[in-house]
Scaffold this motif. Structure first.
Motif, PDB file in Angstrom:
ATOM      1  N   ASP A  27       0.844  -1.195   0.000  1.00 21.56           N
ATOM      2  CA  ASP A  27       0.000   0.000   0.000  1.00 21.56           C
ATOM      3  C   ASP A  27       0.878   1.242   0.000  1.00 21.56           C
ATOM      4  O   ASP A  27       0.535   2.268   0.569  1.00 21.56           O
ATOM      5  N   SER A  28       2.025   1.150  -0.667  1.00 19.72           N
ATOM      6  CA  SER A  28       3.006   2.226  -0.620  1.00 19.72           C
ATOM      7  C   SER A  28       2.492   3.528  -1.230  1.00 19.72           C
ATOM      8  O   SER A  28       2.842   4.625  -0.766  1.00 19.72           O
ATOM      9  N   LEU A  29       1.658   3.430  -2.268  1.00 17.75           N
ATOM     10  CA  LEU A  29       1.158   4.651  -2.900  1.00 17.75           C
ATOM     11  C   LEU A  29       0.148   5.368  -2.017  1.00 17.75           C
ATOM     12  O   LEU A  29       0.079   6.605  -2.023  1.00 17.75           O
ATOM     13  N   ALA A  30      -0.630   4.627  -1.233  1.00 13.18           N
ATOM     14  CA  ALA A  30      -1.548   5.267  -0.291  1.00 13.18           C
ATOM     15  C   ALA A  30      -0.767   6.040   0.773  1.00 13.18           C
ATOM     16  O   ALA A  30      -1.178   7.136   1.194  1.00 13.18           O
ATOM     17  N   GLU A  31       0.355   5.468   1.202  1.00 16.47           N
ATOM     18  CA  GLU A  31       1.196   6.173   2.164  1.00 16.47           C
ATOM     19  C   GLU A  31       1.799   7.426   1.535  1.00 16.47           C
ATOM     20  O   GLU A  31       1.836   8.496   2.146  1.00 16.47           O
ATOM     21  N   LYS A  32       2.248   7.301   0.300  1.00 17.97           N
ATOM     22  CA  LYS A  32       2.906   8.421  -0.375  1.00 17.97           C
ATOM     23  C   LYS A  32       1.952   9.583  -0.611  1.00 17.97           C
ATOM     24  O   LYS A  32       2.340  10.761  -0.464  1.00 17.97           O
ATOM     25  N   TYR A  33       0.709   9.260  -1.003  1.00 18.09           N
ATOM     26  CA  TYR A  33      -0.230  10.308  -1.412  1.00 18.09           C
ATOM     27  C   TYR A  33      -1.324  10.584  -0.388  1.00 18.09           C
ATOM     28  O   TYR A  33      -2.325  11.214  -0.711  1.00 18.09           O
ATOM     29  N   ARG A  34      -1.132  10.124   0.842  1.00 18.51           N
ATOM     30  CA  ARG A  34      -2.124  10.374   1.884  1.00 18.51           C
ATOM     31  C   ARG A  34      -2.350  11.880   2.063  1.00 18.51           C
ATOM     32  O   ARG A  34      -1.414  12.672   2.156  1.00 18.51           O
ATOM     33  N   GLY A  35      -3.648  12.260   2.075  1.00 16.57           N
ATOM     34  CA  GLY A  35      -3.998  13.658   2.282  1.00 16.57           C
ATOM     35  C   GLY A  35      -3.930  14.528   1.049  1.00 16.57           C
ATOM     36  O   GLY A  35      -4.170  15.741   1.125  1.00 16.57           O
ATOM     37  N   THR A  36      -3.639  13.939  -0.119  1.00 14.36           N
ATOM     38  CA  THR A  36      -3.581  14.711  -1.358  1.00 14.36           C
ATOM     39  C   THR A  36      -4.901  14.599  -2.115  1.00 14.36           C
ATOM     40  O   THR A  36      -5.823  13.898  -1.711  1.00 14.36           O
ATOM     41  N   GLU A  37      -4.957  15.278  -3.254  1.00 13.84           N
ATOM     42  CA  GLU A  37      -6.174  15.260  -4.072  1.00 13.84           C
ATOM     43  C   GLU A  37      -6.476  13.865  -4.600  1.00 13.84           C
ATOM     44  O   GLU A  37      -7.641  13.496  -4.793  1.00 13.84           O
ATOM     45  N   ARG A  38      -5.427  13.070  -4.843  1.00 15.76           N
ATOM     46  CA  ARG A  38      -5.589  11.691  -5.309  1.00 15.76           C
ATOM     47  C   ARG A  38      -4.876  10.765  -4.320  1.00 15.76           C
ATOM     48  O   ARG A  38      -3.697  10.472  -4.473  1.00 15.76           O
ATOM     49  N   PRO A  39      -5.585  10.293  -3.300  1.00 15.35           N
ATOM     50  CA  PRO A  39      -4.920   9.568  -2.206  1.00 15.35           C
ATOM     51  C   PRO A  39      -4.488   8.148  -2.528  1.00 15.35           C
ATOM     52  O   PRO A  39      -3.849   7.505  -1.708  1.00 15.35           O
ATOM     53  N   HIS A  40      -4.833   7.609  -3.675  1.00 17.08           N
ATOM     54  CA  HIS A  40      -4.395   6.262  -4.079  1.00 17.08           C
ATOM     55  C   HIS A  40      -4.830   5.180  -3.077  1.00 17.08           C
ATOM     56  O   HIS A  40      -4.091   4.240  -2.794  1.00 17.08           O
ATOM     57  N   THR A  41      -6.017   5.353  -2.541  1.00 21.03           N
ATOM     58  CA  THR A  41      -6.571   4.347  -1.641  1.00 21.03           C
ATOM     59  C   THR A  41      -6.984   3.119  -2.450  1.00 21.03           C
ATOM     60  O   THR A  41      -7.665   3.245  -3.474  1.00 21.03           O
ATOM     61  N   ARG A  42      -6.590   1.952  -2.000  1.00 15.16           N
ATOM     62  CA  ARG A  42      -6.934   0.717  -2.703  1.00 15.16           C
ATOM     63  C   ARG A  42      -8.447   0.472  -2.674  1.00 15.16           C
ATOM     64  O   ARG A  42      -9.073   0.552  -1.616  1.00 15.16           O
ATOM     65  N   LEU A  43      -8.991   0.120  -3.837  1.00 19.83           N
ATOM     66  CA  LEU A  43     -10.381  -0.322  -3.908  1.00 19.83           C
ATOM     67  C   LEU A  43     -10.497  -1.826  -3.714  1.00 19.83           C
ATOM     68  O   LEU A  43     -11.598  -2.327  -3.453  1.00 19.83           O
ATOM     69  N   MET A  44      -9.394  -2.546  -3.881  1.00 22.20           N
ATOM     70  CA  MET A  44      -9.383  -3.993  -3.660  1.00 22.20           C
ATOM     71  C   MET A  44      -8.058  -4.372  -3.022  1.00 22.20           C
ATOM     72  O   MET A  44      -7.022  -3.788  -3.327  1.00 22.20           O
ATOM     73  N   PRO A  45      -8.080  -5.328  -2.095  1.00 24.54           N
ATOM     74  CA  PRO A  45      -6.822  -5.764  -1.504  1.00 24.54           C
ATOM     75  C   PRO A  45      -6.066  -6.653  -2.489  1.00 24.54           C
ATOM     76  O   PRO A  45      -6.662  -7.243  -3.392  1.00 24.54           O
ATOM     77  N   PRO A  46      -4.764  -6.770  -2.333  1.00 29.40           N
ATOM     78  CA  PRO A  46      -4.037  -7.733  -3.167  1.00 29.40           C
ATOM     79  C   PRO A  46      -4.501  -9.143  -2.824  1.00 29.40           C
ATOM     80  O   PRO A  46      -4.822  -9.434  -1.668  1.00 29.40           O
ATOM     81  N   PRO A  47      -4.548 -10.040  -3.809  1.00 24.22           N
ATOM     82  CA  PRO A  47      -5.028 -11.399  -3.546  1.00 24.22           C
ATOM     83  C   PRO A  47      -4.059 -12.231  -2.720  1.00 24.22           C
ATOM     84  O   PRO A  47      -4.456 -13.238  -2.137  1.00 24.22           O
ATOM     85  N   VAL A  48      -2.797 -11.826  -2.685  1.00 29.00           N
ATOM     86  CA  VAL A  48      -1.777 -12.510  -1.888  1.00 29.00           C
ATOM     87  C   VAL A  48      -0.820 -11.468  -1.330  1.00 29.00           C
ATOM     88  O   VAL A  48      -0.702 -10.361  -1.863  1.00 29.00           O
ATOM     89  N   THR A  49      -0.127 -11.835  -0.271  1.00 31.95           N
ATOM     90  CA  THR A  49       1.002 -11.035   0.196  1.00 31.95           C
ATOM     91  C   THR A  49       2.256 -11.496  -0.520  1.00 31.95           C
ATOM     92  O   THR A  49       2.261 -12.542  -1.194  1.00 31.95           O
ATOM     93  N   VAL A  50       3.328 -10.743  -0.374  1.00 34.18           N
ATOM     94  CA  VAL A  50       4.592 -11.170  -0.968  1.00 34.18           C
ATOM     95  C   VAL A  50       4.985 -12.539  -0.434  1.00 34.18           C
ATOM     96  O   VAL A  50       5.428 -13.417  -1.189  1.00 34.18           O
ATOM     97  N   ASP A  51       4.817 -12.756   0.858  1.00 33.44           N
ATOM     98  CA  ASP A  51       5.198 -14.036   1.467  1.00 33.44           C
ATOM     99  C   ASP A  51       4.424 -15.211   0.880  1.00 33.44           C
ATOM    100  O   ASP A  51       4.887 -16.356   0.952  1.00 33.44           O
ATOM    101  N   GLU A  52       3.246 -14.933   0.316  1.00 30.70           N
ATOM    102  CA  GLU A  52       2.379 -16.004  -0.176  1.00 30.70           C
ATOM    103  C   GLU A  52       2.543 -16.294  -1.661  1.00 30.70           C
ATOM    104  O   GLU A  52       1.816 -17.117  -2.208  1.00 30.70           O
TER     105      GLU A  52
END
Length: 287
Positions: free
Chosen positions: A53-78
């Motif tokens: 969710d790095s882009l949500a962290e980067k753009y938090r509070g901006t005009e385009r916050p990059h909030t995910r509409l769907m979670p990733p189907p797997v984590t990196v570990d998976e």
């Protein structure tokens, strides 16, 4: 290669499937946005994974916050054992440090394919030495394993761009799996010469972005892609029988509606249009 792309409903979470060795056939799993896992000939390849969710962290509070509409189907570990990692260009939803660094750490012998023009960004975001990278530009071919090659294709993320040495900043990749060819266009719009370039490679499946482009976004540093109509037209003009529509449903400000894609799939006979979805696999069935 004579065959067809079939949608297969998954009977368990993708993470569980990826605990097992990759299939000897061909299967494609969508990771969201432009990310895919492709299993073929006993190898597992991942392209443009954005599993953080790095882009949500980067753009938090901006005009385009990059909030995910769907979670990733797997984590990196998976993701299981990955044999090859590819990024089409240096935008974070395609070359994500929060995904690439742990992914390549847990696969210490795996190579990373990136545009030669994005070498410095790839070094920084992947955390691996350059000797683990395969650097390509348009038209160059990498022979991965017996029966598997990767051909880099030019892409125009609204514009064709090169570095001072003439290396393409944006790429697509044609994977040739013992005669079955899958083209991931990368982020791209129509440009002169694209149809002829890809027609000559004869892809059986085209993985194409369909989120389109808007002037207000382009003028603010968010370049766009094929519209759904353009993607369908391109797949038809290059003679590709199967198209998978993706790059939608992650960010609210830059997407296409699923029902619009589904309506196009229902009304279009050629190419056969599939909508990338979580919970399914695309499998290649020979005829």
């Amino acid at each position: 290669m004579s065959g067809r792309l079939v949608e297969l409903e998954l009977d368990c979470p993708l993470a569980k499937i990826l605990r097992s060795p990759p299939t000897s056939g061909i299967r494609i799993y969508w990771l969201g946005q432009a990310g895919f896992i492709i299993e073929a000939l006993g190898k597992r390849i991942i392209i443009d994974p954005y599993l953080s969710d790095s882009l949500a962290e980067k753009y938090r509070g901006t005009e385009r916050p990059h909030t995910r509409l769907m979670p990733p189907p797997v984590t990196v570990d998976e993701t299981g054992v990955i044999d090859l990692v590819l990024c089409t260009h240096a935008h974070t939803d395609h070359m994500d440090p929060d995904t690439l660094k742990p992914l390549l750490q847990q696969n210490p012998r795996t190579n990373l394919i990136v545009p030669r023009a994005a070498r410095s960004q790839a070094v920084d975001r992947s955390g691996v030495a350059e000797d683990r990278m395969i650097l390509l530009s348009g038209g160059e071919i990498f022979s991965f394993r017996q029966g598997i090659t990767v051909t880099a294709t030019r892409a125009a993320h609204e514009t064709l761009e090169t570095d001072p040495e003439g290396n393409n900043r944006f790429l697509g990749y044609v994977f040739d799996f013992d005669g079955v060819k899958i083209w991931h266009s990368g982020d791209c719009v129509p440009f002169p010469g694209l149809e002829n370039e890809i027609y000559a490679l004869h892809p059986d499946v085209a993985l194409l972005p369909v989120n389109g482009r808007r002037t207000d976004l382009s003028q603010n540093g968010v370049p766009g892609n094929f519209s759904l109509k353009e993607a369908i037209s391109l797949a038809r003009s290059i003679g590709c029988p199967h198209m998978v529509a993706h790059h939608y449903g992650l960010f609210a400000f830059n997407t296409e509606r699923p029902e619009v894609i589904d309506a196009a799939a229902q009304s279009t006979k050629s190419p056969v249009i599939h909508r990338a979805r979580q919970g399914i696999a695309f499998t290649w069935t020979r005829i």
